[in-house]
Design a protein around this motif. Sequence first.
Motif, mmCIF file in Angstrom:
data_model
loop_
_atom_site.group_PDB
_atom_site.id
_atom_site.type_symbol
_atom_site.label_atom_id
_atom_site.label_comp_id
_atom_site.label_asym_id
_atom_site.label_seq_id
_atom_site.Cartn_x
_atom_site.Cartn_y
_atom_site.Cartn_z
ATOM 1 N N VAL A 93 -3.649 1.450 -12.452
ATOM 2 C CA VAL A 93 -2.044 2.287 -11.763
ATOM 3 C C VAL A 93 -1.302 1.503 -11.167
ATOM 4 N N GLN A 94 -1.869 0.468 -10.031
ATOM 5 C CA GLN A 94 -2.051 -0.140 -9.118
ATOM 6 C C GLN A 94 -0.868 -1.215 -9.773
ATOM 7 N N PRO A 100 0.599 -1.511 -3.923
ATOM 8 C CA PRO A 100 -0.947 -1.411 -3.741
ATOM 9 C C PRO A 100 -1.709 0.271 -3.343
ATOM 10 N N LEU A 101 -0.176 0.701 -2.786
ATOM 11 C CA LEU A 101 -0.515 2.307 -2.717
ATOM 12 C C LEU A 101 -0.735 3.142 -2.727
ATOM 13 N N ALA A 102 -0.159 2.803 -4.926
ATOM 14 C CA ALA A 102 -0.450 4.333 -5.545
ATOM 15 C C ALA A 102 -2.237 4.141 -5.858
ATOM 16 N N SER A 103 -2.037 4.987 -6.873
ATOM 17 C CA SER A 103 -3.403 5.403 -6.982
ATOM 18 C C SER A 103 -3.042 7.003 -7.921
ATOM 19 N N THR A 276 -9.042 2.079 -3.056
ATOM 20 C CA THR A 276 -9.094 0.794 -2.259
ATOM 21 C C THR A 276 -10.321 -0.173 -3.164
ATOM 22 N N ALA A 277 -11.177 0.499 -3.965
ATOM 23 C CA ALA A 277 -11.777 -1.214 -4.892
ATOM 24 C C ALA A 277 -10.846 -1.727 -5.183
ATOM 25 N N TRP A 335 -4.301 1.734 7.665
ATOM 26 C CA TRP A 335 -4.307 -0.053 8.241
ATOM 27 C C TRP A 335 -3.238 -1.349 6.917
ATOM 28 N N LEU A 336 -3.318 -0.625 5.236
ATOM 29 C CA LEU A 336 -2.786 -1.127 4.234
ATOM 30 C C LEU A 336 -1.194 -0.607 4.390
#
Length: 343
Positions: A93-94, A100-103, A276-277, A335-336
Amino acid sequence: MAPGGLVVRPHPQVSLVLHRRSVIVGVGLLGVLVGVMVAAACLGQTFVSPLQVWRTLRGEDTPYALVVGELRVPRIVVGALVGGALGVSGALVQTVTRNPLASPDVIGVGHGAAAATVLALSTGAVASPGALPAVSVAGGLAAAALVYVLAWRHGMQPSRFVLTGVGIGVALSAVVQLYLTDSELEAAEQVKLWLTGSLNGRGWEQARPLALVLLLALPALVWASRAVRPLGLDPETAAAIGVRVNRTRLGLTVLGVVLAAVATGAAGPIGFVALTAPQLARRLTRTPQLPLLSSALTGAVILVAADLAARTLLPPLEIPVGALTSLVGGPYLLWLLGRRTTR
């Protein structure tokens, strides 16, 4: 020889490029996963030595057959499979959204699964709790399909895709909350427990179908590991070198949605693992693209370790693992966001 990599030719017409650091990180993560799984099998209200765990798994007659063989080991296997599926799903998905904030939750998978489960419970359409995973999988797939249809405008723009998913997710969350405020106490508690995400009570009946889906998805995952590379380029450059950008994005999205949906069906919506992974795996491997295998191993390590902590932090109480991952993942998300804002 590729820079920083090793070219492997299993067939004269097939060549694979292995990133050295990715291989080392993958082996290390596999070792960590095995260690965490052993610790999870040993620790709990009843301590079982690694030797007794091994004897139990071999089928020998030990006093820990119920604790280890029926309660802990199946739960650990489900946790590793769910974490691995979420890790790969988040990476896909990212990659598609280039965010990088997508999930998977962003594109409505978790919300669709929750809404379908609520609908099934409220209407009595589910005769037994064993059918709930299939219902949640169907709901997650339907929600993601709706997001894709609404976001399509002569192609799929990642930003429009994410915004549409957020809107659908908010609407489906409202449906769930409306049900919880106007339902019987027992049914509402059942839904609330499922919504937190938990591995409590999970066994081989959840592990087997999940393992089967992941096994059947292996050819698609091999394709995806190569398809993600050109998507790191801008769409015009990728199209210029012969990549069918929209078709590739669609294929990766479908694969990511299926993995997230079956994971949600097995354990409920477990937040932040898919977020996060992949980012942790990328920082470990230092690869230009999100590494799928390392993302899977990282997700498995995170979820098995989180479930172990959920079982042992406040005995005899057990924290739902979804609540624990959200508690840890929230600060990571902030943090991201802070990193992206300061750039």
